[in-house]
Design a protein around this motif. Sequence first.
Motif, mmCIF file in Angstrom:
data_model
loop_
_atom_site.group_PDB
_atom_site.id
_atom_site.type_symbol
_atom_site.label_atom_id
_atom_site.label_comp_id
_atom_site.label_asym_id
_atom_site.label_seq_id
_atom_site.Cartn_x
_atom_site.Cartn_y
_atom_site.Cartn_z
ATOM 1 N N LYS A 141 0.860 -1.190 0.000
ATOM 2 C CA LYS A 141 0.000 0.000 0.000
ATOM 3 C C LYS A 141 0.891 1.234 0.000
ATOM 4 C CE LYS A 141 -3.372 -2.908 0.356
ATOM 5 N NZ LYS A 141 -4.148 -3.256 -0.868
ATOM 6 N N PHE A 142 1.174 1.754 -1.185
ATOM 7 C CA PHE A 142 2.130 2.840 -1.326
ATOM 8 C C PHE A 142 1.746 4.060 -0.503
ATOM 9 C CE2 PHE A 142 3.456 6.768 -3.489
ATOM 10 C CZ PHE A 142 4.834 6.612 -3.390
ATOM 11 N N ASP A 143 0.488 4.403 -0.494
ATOM 12 C CA ASP A 143 0.055 5.618 0.206
ATOM 13 C C ASP A 143 0.269 5.546 1.706
ATOM 14 O OD1 ASP A 143 -0.671 6.778 -2.163
ATOM 15 O OD2 ASP A 143 -2.788 6.244 -2.011
ATOM 16 N N SER A 144 0.431 4.348 2.231
ATOM 17 C CA SER A 144 0.646 4.203 3.680
ATOM 18 C C SER A 144 2.120 4.270 4.066
ATOM 19 C CB SER A 144 0.056 2.877 4.160
ATOM 20 O OG SER A 144 0.789 1.773 3.631
ATOM 21 N N ILE A 145 2.993 4.350 3.080
ATOM 22 C CA ILE A 145 4.432 4.382 3.350
ATOM 23 C C ILE A 145 4.887 5.839 3.412
ATOM 24 C CG2 ILE A 145 6.711 3.676 2.534
ATOM 25 C CD1 ILE A 145 5.265 1.442 0.948
ATOM 26 N N PRO A 146 5.563 6.262 4.485
ATOM 27 C CA PRO A 146 5.999 7.658 4.619
ATOM 28 C C PRO A 146 6.863 8.107 3.448
ATOM 29 C CG PRO A 146 6.249 6.520 6.706
ATOM 30 C CD PRO A 146 5.901 5.467 5.692
ATOM 31 N N GLN A 147 6.646 9.344 3.013
ATOM 32 C CA GLN A 147 7.384 9.934 1.897
ATOM 33 C C GLN A 147 8.038 11.236 2.360
ATOM 34 O OE1 GLN A 147 4.448 10.350 -1.235
ATOM 35 N NE2 GLN A 147 3.541 8.388 -0.630
ATOM 36 N N PHE A 148 9.291 11.410 1.990
ATOM 37 C CA PHE A 148 10.066 12.581 2.378
ATOM 38 C C PHE A 148 10.723 13.182 1.142
ATOM 39 C CE2 PHE A 148 9.907 9.720 5.956
ATOM 40 C CZ PHE A 148 9.778 10.525 7.076
ATOM 41 N N PHE A 149 11.011 14.467 1.181
ATOM 42 C CA PHE A 149 11.845 15.048 0.131
ATOM 43 C C PHE A 149 13.234 15.398 0.656
ATOM 44 C CE2 PHE A 149 11.461 19.310 1.738
ATOM 45 C CZ PHE A 149 10.159 19.455 2.198
ATOM 46 N N ASP A 150 13.486 15.186 1.933
ATOM 47 C CA ASP A 150 14.802 15.411 2.531
ATOM 48 C C ASP A 150 15.178 14.132 3.287
ATOM 49 O OD1 ASP A 150 16.993 16.105 4.152
ATOM 50 O OD2 ASP A 150 16.326 18.181 4.342
ATOM 51 N N TYR A 151 16.154 13.403 2.786
ATOM 52 C CA TYR A 151 16.499 12.125 3.418
ATOM 53 C C TYR A 151 17.068 12.313 4.815
ATOM 54 C CZ TYR A 151 21.146 13.137 1.310
ATOM 55 O OH TYR A 151 22.330 13.704 0.915
ATOM 56 N N ARG A 152 17.572 13.474 5.139
ATOM 57 C CA ARG A 152 18.043 13.717 6.506
ATOM 58 C C ARG A 152 16.873 13.651 7.487
ATOM 59 N NH1 ARG A 152 20.739 19.418 5.604
ATOM 60 N NH2 ARG A 152 18.630 19.655 4.744
ATOM 61 N N GLN A 153 15.742 14.220 7.093
ATOM 62 C CA GLN A 153 14.550 14.128 7.938
ATOM 63 C C GLN A 153 14.066 12.692 8.043
ATOM 64 O OE1 GLN A 153 11.541 16.830 6.586
ATOM 65 N NE2 GLN A 153 12.661 18.655 7.230
ATOM 66 N N MET A 154 14.177 11.956 6.942
ATOM 67 C CA MET A 154 13.789 10.545 6.976
ATOM 68 C C MET A 154 14.595 9.780 8.026
ATOM 69 S SD MET A 154 14.178 7.674 3.987
ATOM 70 C CE MET A 154 15.936 7.448 4.347
#
Length: 503
Positions: free
Chosen positions: A119-132
Amino acid sequence: MQKRCQPQGRETAGRRRLPFSLPWVCMRPAMSKPFSRRKLLKAAALTAVAARPVGVPHVLANASPNAKVQVAVIGAANQGGISVNEVARLGERFVAFADVDERQFAKTAKILAEYPEIKFDSIPQFFDYRQMFDKLHKQIDVVFVCTPDHHHATASMIAMRLGKGVYCEKPLAHSIHECRVMAQAAKKYNVTTQLGNQGHSREGIRRLCEYLWAGAIGNVTEVHAWAPTGRGGTGGRLPTRPVPKGLHWDEWIGPAQYRDYHDELHPALWRSWWEFGDGSLGDWGCHNLDGAFWALDLAQPVSAEAIEQVGGSQERFPLVNVVRWDFPARGNLPPLKLYWYDGYRAAKTANPKKELGESLELSQNRPPIVLELEKKYNRKFGDGGTIYIGDKGIMFSGNYCDSPRIVPEEKHRQFPVPERKLPRLKGTHQADFLRAFKEGTKACSDFEYGARLTEMVLVGCLAERAGLHQKITWDAAAMKVTSHPELNALVQRQYRKGWELEA
């Protein structure tokens, strides 16, 4: 989408112009005060080096090899999409995606639509990998780094200091110093690593090594490699353009020196620019030079020279290149000259396939020896590969070192099939990495090997940067160009505030 961090902005303080037409380099000293990520990394690093099987994190140290690996992907489309598909096919678990371009997530979702259980929409998405890493590091086992070259070291080092396994696309790094730091970190933090030179997992490169080791063509003294790639350009920096919607430009720039957004960078042509990529050689060198590096025990050259160039500028790589490395004798192996050819002679842009169309093949910059052999034996060697010239014959391998054959074909059929001396791998390059992680063993092209291979490639890039017929001498022990000391500013990079390489 996660909340955006504050942009670092343009940094101009402390810059000076270096000699020999090198790009602007920020000479600003590192931050004097640590920030929270450093504290996190320091604490995690103490945990990461605790005794455990190599590569296996605490969450899996006592688990079955069949346990699902928790995967984060940085750079979720394009080349990253290949790894996304492979991880999904192998049944591992995604816990995060990071990409500076929000539009790329739609491509990732399309790939994963083939796997209804994800379920792709349930997986967290970031645009800054440092925050990830700040928010989800405890949930991550391994990280796939599929970014432009200038991000490889920064992202991989954060992951390794947190005790995570790392699969990093080729070339391993954007500078030789980064290669060495990454190899040292992989050993220090006892993590599983893999360079994304996919041919290293295949049958072809193993057969090539075994034929050469069996003396199929005697002592090899010359190698000529080429590839289906043409990056680079002419002229200076392009005019500033508005940042496309959904692209987080400051995060795209990351550790590199700030510039305004302009065309021919994102998402596909960044390899053409000195500041962000490593040209055609960086794109394909770790593939088609891998067999020579492995089979012939090349280590590092003593010198390198650009013997032909077309185009190029202080901003961009040349469009056409011929590079030669010189290697000394290695034990019982004789001195060797290694040649690299890339580009398309009729091309004026970094997108030759679109520009040249059906005439692309006729314009490709290939070794003269290839043209001679094709005419002599009435056969085609394709758009990429490697020719090995020994004192008793010639061998050829294709792209990724696949399908090695003695030339001509009748000599290949006459030569006894050599004994298998190298272990064979099942599945893909990504599968080898995940298997090694689960089993606590080494992957086939770990950072110790990948760093040395990439260093050789990057010495060639330094020769391209020096310019036509400017032979550079390389002191590997001192990690310095001794003939052109101004090039050493590219051997060890400087980083923007907040993106420093945490060695």
